[in-house]
Enzyme design. Sequence first.
Site, PDB file in Angstrom:
ATOM      1  N   GLY A 109       0.806  -1.230   0.000  1.00  0.00           N
ATOM      2  CA  GLY A 109       0.000   0.000   0.000  1.00  0.00           C
ATOM      3  C   GLY A 109       0.828   1.264   0.000  1.00  0.00           C
ATOM      4  N   SER A 155       1.129   3.507  -2.751  1.00  0.00           N
ATOM      5  CA  SER A 155       0.877   4.475  -3.830  1.00  0.00           C
ATOM      6  C   SER A 155       0.725   5.894  -3.296  1.00  0.00           C
ATOM      7  CB  SER A 155      -0.366   4.060  -4.630  1.00  0.00           C
ATOM      8  OG  SER A 155      -1.482   3.923  -3.775  1.00  0.00           O
ATOM      9  N   ARG A 156       0.481   6.030  -2.001  1.00  0.00           N
ATOM     10  CA  ARG A 156       0.372   7.368  -1.404  1.00  0.00           C
ATOM     11  C   ARG A 156       0.599   7.260   0.110  1.00  0.00           C
ATOM     12  NH1 ARG A 156      -5.086   5.899  -2.553  1.00  0.00           N
ATOM     13  NH2 ARG A 156      -6.137   5.451  -0.591  1.00  0.00           N
ATOM     14  N   ASP A 164      -3.481  -7.160  -4.352  1.00  0.00           N
ATOM     15  CA  ASP A 164      -4.444  -6.903  -3.276  1.00  0.00           C
ATOM     16  C   ASP A 164      -3.966  -7.626  -2.014  1.00  0.00           C
ATOM     17  OD1 ASP A 164      -6.569  -6.849  -1.500  1.00  0.00           O
ATOM     18  OD2 ASP A 164      -8.090  -7.033  -3.071  1.00  0.00           O
ATOM     19  N   SER A 185      -2.115   1.044  14.892  1.00  0.00           N
ATOM     20  CA  SER A 185      -2.650   2.395  15.128  1.00  0.00           C
ATOM     21  C   SER A 185      -2.881   2.570  16.625  1.00  0.00           C
ATOM     22  CB  SER A 185      -3.984   2.555  14.402  1.00  0.00           C
ATOM     23  OG  SER A 185      -4.655   3.709  14.853  1.00  0.00           O
ATOM     24  N   TYR A 240     -12.121  -1.100  12.528  1.00  0.00           N
ATOM     25  CA  TYR A 240     -10.723  -0.656  12.377  1.00  0.00           C
ATOM     26  C   TYR A 240      -9.930  -0.945  13.657  1.00  0.00           C
ATOM     27  CZ  TYR A 240      -6.894   2.609  11.177  1.00  0.00           C
ATOM     28  OH  TYR A 240      -5.674   3.181  10.908  1.00  0.00           O
ATOM     29  N   ALA A 252     -10.514  -3.153  15.961  1.00  0.00           N
ATOM     30  CA  ALA A 252     -10.307  -4.607  16.117  1.00  0.00           C
ATOM     31  C   ALA A 252      -9.193  -5.094  15.201  1.00  0.00           C
ATOM     32  CB  ALA A 252     -11.612  -5.353  15.815  1.00  0.00           C
ATOM     33  N   LYS A 308      -6.654  -3.359  14.072  1.00  0.00           N
ATOM     34  CA  LYS A 308      -5.354  -2.831  14.505  1.00  0.00           C
ATOM     35  C   LYS A 308      -4.904  -3.459  15.838  1.00  0.00           C
ATOM     36  CE  LYS A 308      -4.625  -0.206  10.956  1.00  0.00           C
ATOM     37  NZ  LYS A 308      -3.526  -0.500  10.026  1.00  0.00           N
ATOM     38  N   ILE A 327      -1.994  11.034  11.664  1.00  0.00           N
ATOM     39  CA  ILE A 327      -1.016  11.372  10.616  1.00  0.00           C
ATOM     40  C   ILE A 327      -1.785  11.991   9.442  1.00  0.00           C
ATOM     41  CG2 ILE A 327       0.843  10.479   9.150  1.00  0.00           C
ATOM     42  CD1 ILE A 327       1.360   9.973  12.164  1.00  0.00           C
TER      43      ILE A 327
HETATM   44  P1  NAP Z   1      -3.956   6.084   2.665  1.00  0.00           P
HETATM   45  O1  NAP Z   1      -3.412   7.437   2.390  1.00  0.00           O
HETATM   46  O2  NAP Z   1      -5.422   5.865   2.530  1.00  0.00           O
HETATM   47  O3  NAP Z   1      -3.164   5.015   1.737  1.00  0.00           O
HETATM   48  C1  NAP Z   1      -3.508   3.671   1.801  1.00  0.00           C
HETATM   49  C2  NAP Z   1      -2.647   2.883   0.856  1.00  0.00           C
HETATM   50  O4  NAP Z   1      -3.003   1.496   0.986  1.00  0.00           O
HETATM   51  C3  NAP Z   1      -2.843   3.259  -0.594  1.00  0.00           C
HETATM   52  O5  NAP Z   1      -1.608   3.210  -1.259  1.00  0.00           O
HETATM   53  C4  NAP Z   1      -3.760   2.144  -1.124  1.00  0.00           C
HETATM   54  O6  NAP Z   1      -3.547   1.869  -2.491  1.00  0.00           O
HETATM   55  C5  NAP Z   1      -3.284   0.969  -0.299  1.00  0.00           C
HETATM   56  N1  NAP Z   1      -4.269  -0.107  -0.185  1.00  0.00           N
HETATM   57  C6  NAP Z   1      -5.522  -0.055   0.298  1.00  0.00           C
HETATM   58  N2  NAP Z   1      -6.095  -1.260   0.236  1.00  0.00           N
HETATM   59  C7  NAP Z   1      -5.166  -2.097  -0.278  1.00  0.00           C
HETATM   60  C8  NAP Z   1      -5.143  -3.476  -0.587  1.00  0.00           C
HETATM   61  N3  NAP Z   1      -6.201  -4.257  -0.372  1.00  0.00           N
HETATM   62  N4  NAP Z   1      -4.024  -4.000  -1.112  1.00  0.00           N
HETATM   63  C9  NAP Z   1      -2.935  -3.239  -1.354  1.00  0.00           C
HETATM   64  N5  NAP Z   1      -2.897  -1.930  -1.088  1.00  0.00           N
HETATM   65  C10 NAP Z   1      -4.009  -1.368  -0.567  1.00  0.00           C
HETATM   66  O7  NAP Z   1      -3.591   5.604   4.137  1.00  0.00           O
HETATM   67  P2  NAP Z   1      -2.392   6.059   5.130  1.00  0.00           P
HETATM   68  O8  NAP Z   1      -2.912   7.134   6.001  1.00  0.00           O
HETATM   69  O9  NAP Z   1      -1.141   6.246   4.382  1.00  0.00           O
HETATM   70  O10 NAP Z   1      -2.299   4.744   6.043  1.00  0.00           O
HETATM   71  C11 NAP Z   1      -1.305   3.749   5.862  1.00  0.00           C
HETATM   72  C12 NAP Z   1      -1.385   2.776   7.034  1.00  0.00           C
HETATM   73  O11 NAP Z   1      -1.196   3.504   8.267  1.00  0.00           O
HETATM   74  C13 NAP Z   1      -2.726   2.076   7.173  1.00  0.00           C
HETATM   75  O12 NAP Z   1      -2.550   0.760   7.630  1.00  0.00           O
HETATM   76  C14 NAP Z   1      -3.437   2.896   8.248  1.00  0.00           C
HETATM   77  O13 NAP Z   1      -4.425   2.161   8.912  1.00  0.00           O
HETATM   78  C15 NAP Z   1      -2.267   3.230   9.153  1.00  0.00           C
HETATM   79  N6  NAP Z   1      -2.498   4.379  10.008  1.00  0.00           N
HETATM   80  C16 NAP Z   1      -2.750   5.612   9.497  1.00  0.00           C
HETATM   81  C17 NAP Z   1      -2.984   6.674  10.347  1.00  0.00           C
HETATM   82  C18 NAP Z   1      -3.255   8.058   9.844  1.00  0.00           C
HETATM   83  O14 NAP Z   1      -3.556   8.923  10.692  1.00  0.00           O
HETATM   84  N7  NAP Z   1      -3.173   8.343   8.566  1.00  0.00           N
HETATM   85  C19 NAP Z   1      -2.950   6.480  11.723  1.00  0.00           C
HETATM   86  C20 NAP Z   1      -2.692   5.199  12.217  1.00  0.00           C
HETATM   87  C21 NAP Z   1      -2.463   4.155  11.359  1.00  0.00           C
HETATM   88  P3  NAP Z   1      -4.735   1.991  -3.600  1.00  0.00           P
HETATM   89  O15 NAP Z   1      -5.115   3.426  -3.681  1.00  0.00           O
HETATM   90  O16 NAP Z   1      -4.136   1.471  -4.838  1.00  0.00           O
HETATM   91  O17 NAP Z   1      -5.875   1.156  -3.054  1.00  0.00           O
END
Ligand code: NAP
Length: 248
Positions: free
Chosen positions: A12, A14-15, A63, A142, A155, A157, A159, A188
């Site tokens: 995951g 891509s961003r 996926d 998380s 979510y 559960a 994490k 974040i």
């Molecule tokens: P995000 O900006 O929504 O990016 C999610 C990434 O995961 C995207 O690249 C997406 O790619 C990919 N993805 C989603 N479903 C997928 C799948 N089934 N298989 C492969 N790739 C998949 O999220 P983020 O904020 O960077 O979060 C990254 C991680 O940190 C997550 O596990 C999130 O729960 C955790 N986290 C984030 C925060 C926060 O505040 N942002 C806090 C705590 C934990 P596509 O677009 O191609 O689907």
Amino acid sequence: MLLKGKVAIITGASRGIGKAIAKSFIAQGAIVAFTYRSSEEKAKELEKELTSNGGVAKGFKSDASKMDETELLIKEVLEEYNAIDIVVNNAGITNDTLLMRMSEEQWDSVINVNLKSCFNLTKSVLRTMLKARSGSIINISSVVGVQGNAGQANYAASKAGILGFTKSVALELGSRNIRCNAIAPGFIETEMTSKLDEKTVQGWRDAIPLKRGGTPEDVANACIFLASDLSSYVTGQTLNVCGGMITA
Ligand code: NAP
């Protein structure tokens, strides 16, 4: 160059946080295989960016919730780079609502993408790491998995499940020099959190002792530590990257 020549898989990327991890790993000399599910365009752009200064990187459409796609990913990465030293289980989604309104589909999709994905990739990479008698597995949990959060039972559960999984894998594989740790980011600023309304965001910021949201780079820095030999005596732990939002 803390990761020179190490092969890393980041799901995951891509961003958001995954992308920042990929960039920071390249900066530390790693070879990066990253995945995405649907954002083909963004993945191509990232691949270009990562390789522009001589870096070695490739994006794979895979996926993370699907075991067959994950097994294929491992096969392809091994064919390409012949080793896998580091795994970052980062792919994750939210699908928030109160439990009263939560559908079975909302529950299953979040558990499958966030938690089952960790099982899929960790199990699939095991044989390679056991053979090498080394490896570092990093699971992105998380603070919500530690504390819970209203409207995020699915979510939270998923994490919290990651934390139990991480500790168990660390206990099973420590004797083979395979380490497994979790990172629990707080708030974040990424596309995931941009869905939240301003009042909720302000509430999060007010509750953070450092008085700011974290950046994807804050999480990536913790990943460099856990991926590298700097953390060679650290396993089964959760590193909270949350500006002090939680203290235990
Ligand atoms: P995000 O900006 O929504 O990016 C999610 C990434 O995961 C995207 O690249 C997406 O790619 C990919 N993805 C989603 N479903 C997928 C799948 N089934 N298989 C492969 N790739 C998949 O999220 P983020 O904020 O960077 O979060 C990254 C991680 O940190 C997550 O596990 C999130 O729960 C955790 N986290 C984030 C925060 C926060 O505040 N942002 C806090 C705590 C934990 P596509 O677009 O191609 O689907």
